[in-house]
Design a protein around this motif. Structure first.
Motif, PDB file in Angstrom:
ATOM      1  N   MET A   1       0.849  -1.183   0.000  1.00  0.00           N
ATOM      2  CA  MET A   1       0.000   0.000   0.000  1.00  0.00           C
ATOM      3  C   MET A   1       0.889   1.238   0.000  1.00  0.00           C
ATOM      4  N   THR A   2       0.824   2.046  -1.058  1.00  0.00           N
ATOM      5  CA  THR A   2       1.669   3.220  -1.183  1.00  0.00           C
ATOM      6  C   THR A   2       0.873   4.510  -1.187  1.00  0.00           C
ATOM      7  N   ASP A   3      -0.386   4.478  -1.603  1.00  0.00           N
ATOM      8  CA  ASP A   3      -1.196   5.678  -1.706  1.00  0.00           C
ATOM      9  C   ASP A   3      -1.926   5.914  -0.398  1.00  0.00           C
ATOM     10  N   PRO A  25       2.948   0.561   6.908  1.00  0.00           N
ATOM     11  CA  PRO A  25       3.760   0.606   8.132  1.00  0.00           C
ATOM     12  C   PRO A  25       4.385   1.981   8.317  1.00  0.00           C
ATOM     13  N   GLY A  26       4.406   2.427   9.559  1.00  0.00           N
ATOM     14  CA  GLY A  26       4.972   3.730   9.866  1.00  0.00           C
ATOM     15  C   GLY A  26       3.963   4.855   9.866  1.00  0.00           C
ATOM     16  N   SER A  27       2.731   4.582   9.407  1.00  0.00           N
ATOM     17  CA  SER A  27       1.705   5.628   9.384  1.00  0.00           C
ATOM     18  C   SER A  27       1.293   5.993  10.807  1.00  0.00           C
ATOM     19  N   LEU A  28       0.798   7.218  10.956  1.00  0.00           N
ATOM     20  CA  LEU A  28       0.433   7.756  12.261  1.00  0.00           C
ATOM     21  C   LEU A  28      -1.042   8.125  12.288  1.00  0.00           C
ATOM     22  N   VAL A 128      -3.022   7.937  20.223  1.00  0.00           N
ATOM     23  CA  VAL A 128      -2.024   7.867  19.148  1.00  0.00           C
ATOM     24  C   VAL A 128      -1.830   6.406  18.769  1.00  0.00           C
ATOM     25  N   ARG A 129      -1.727   6.160  17.480  1.00  0.00           N
ATOM     26  CA  ARG A 129      -1.409   4.803  17.016  1.00  0.00           C
ATOM     27  C   ARG A 129      -0.404   4.892  15.887  1.00  0.00           C
ATOM     28  N   VAL A 130       0.705   4.179  16.040  1.00  0.00           N
ATOM     29  CA  VAL A 130       1.737   4.087  15.014  1.00  0.00           C
ATOM     30  C   VAL A 130       1.680   2.683  14.430  1.00  0.00           C
ATOM     31  N   ILE A 131       1.449   2.600  13.136  1.00  0.00           N
ATOM     32  CA  ILE A 131       1.343   1.295  12.481  1.00  0.00           C
ATOM     33  C   ILE A 131       2.722   0.661  12.387  1.00  0.00           C
ATOM     34  N   GLY A 132       2.846  -0.546  12.939  1.00  0.00           N
ATOM     35  CA  GLY A 132       4.132  -1.223  12.984  1.00  0.00           C
ATOM     36  C   GLY A 132       4.452  -1.971  11.707  1.00  0.00           C
ATOM     37  N   ALA A 133       5.722  -2.262  11.545  1.00  0.00           N
ATOM     38  CA  ALA A 133       6.192  -3.035  10.393  1.00  0.00           C
ATOM     39  C   ALA A 133       6.235  -4.513  10.765  1.00  0.00           C
ATOM     40  N   ASP A 144      -4.523  -7.987   3.822  1.00  0.00           N
ATOM     41  CA  ASP A 144      -3.334  -7.193   3.551  1.00  0.00           C
ATOM     42  C   ASP A 144      -2.504  -7.161   4.818  1.00  0.00           C
ATOM     43  N   PRO A 145      -1.218  -7.563   4.784  1.00  0.00           N
ATOM     44  CA  PRO A 145      -0.418  -7.589   6.005  1.00  0.00           C
ATOM     45  C   PRO A 145      -0.228  -6.220   6.624  1.00  0.00           C
TER      46      PRO A 145
END
Length: 263
Positions: A1-3, A25-28, A128-133, A144-145
């Motif tokens: 997912m890039t967009d 991953p890495g999204s906030l 706050v939630r940070v999407i992990g890798a 979708d992983p």
């Protein structure tokens, strides 16, 4: 997912603890009572929060003059999101740590509940939630992983959620070394909550919790009185609260049900 462009988030009674929309991953994700903001892991991207709407991405405490107009910001630096306190008041982090004015700290992957106390009777919640890798912030079974699935949670009706929120108040507020509230205090908080009945007794509140505990006993260890020595009451309630928190059946936004000064 890039967009994944930056975007505002609508208010969400369930908050961010239970899951978020698909994101790389890495999204906030940042959420307050009136709404929030989602941002991609773009270098130097900044999400500002405070009460000065519309000059902040996330408005928190808009009607509270003790909240700073620009209370803080979360900035992407390297592979981390960095939380900085630009306001006058400290920000309470998980494990009851405090981020003081002018300081910053890297946010951990996953969910965090942040609190800003503006008076003895008023506190503001910033989720706050940070999407992990590598699935560290996801659950197996999603197509979708990078998707974050809803956790397998225990169902609670509205009365059970209200009473359990009162019982677990100190846990949801992330106080140090929390213990379940006394039944007397639970009944008092229930009777003081707006929009609810005002004739709660400690026995009625205890019976509601007992009903939930008995429903979970076949699936969760440590919920039987005989599992513990005397006094067992607090221990079984502690185990129950821990299970409900870990499964996200109870979440910090539930504090708003009691109207205990949490915005």
């Amino acid at each position: 997912m890039t967009d994944f462009p930056p975007r505002p988030l609508p208010p969400s009674p369930g908050g961010l603890a239970g899951g978020v929309p698909p994101a790389p991953p890495g999204s906030l994700f940042v959420l307050a009572a009136g709404g929030g903001f989602a941002a991609p892991p773009r270098p130097a991207f900044e999400v500002v929060f405070g009460r000065k709407e519309p000059d902040v991405h996330v408005c928190i405490g808009p009607d509270d003059p003790r909240m700073s107009r620009f209370q803080g910001r979360i900035t992407r630096g390297g592979t981390d999101w960095w939380l900085r306190n630009d306001g006058k008041l400290p920000i309470r982090l998980p494990q009851s740590r405090f981020l003081l004015t002018g300081n910053e700290i890297a946010l951990a992957e996953g969910y965090s509940a942040l609190f800003i106390r503006t008076s003895k009777r008023r506190e503001h919640l910033l989720e706050v939630r940070v999407i992990g890798a590598g699935r560290r912030d996801t659950l197996v079974g999603t197509e979708d992983p990078t998707d974050t699935a809803e956790p397998e949670s225990w169902a609670l009706d509205s009365t059970e959620r209200l009473v359990l929120t009162a019982l677990a108040l100190r846990y949801l507020r992330q106080e140090p070394h929390p213990q379940p509230q006394s039944w007397k205090q639970v009944a008092l908080d229930l009777n003081n909550a707006a929009g609810t009945r005002s004739d709660w007794t400690h026995k009625q509140a205890a019976n509601v919790v007992l009903r939930v505990r008995e429903r979970l006993i076949p699936y969760v260890e440590g919920l039987r009185l005989e599992d513990w020595g005397d006094p067992a009451g607090n221990m079984v309630n502690h185990q129950l609260i821990q299970e409900l928190l870990q499964s996200a059946a109870l979440r910090p936004p539930d504090l708003r049900l009691l109207e205990t000064g949490i915005d």
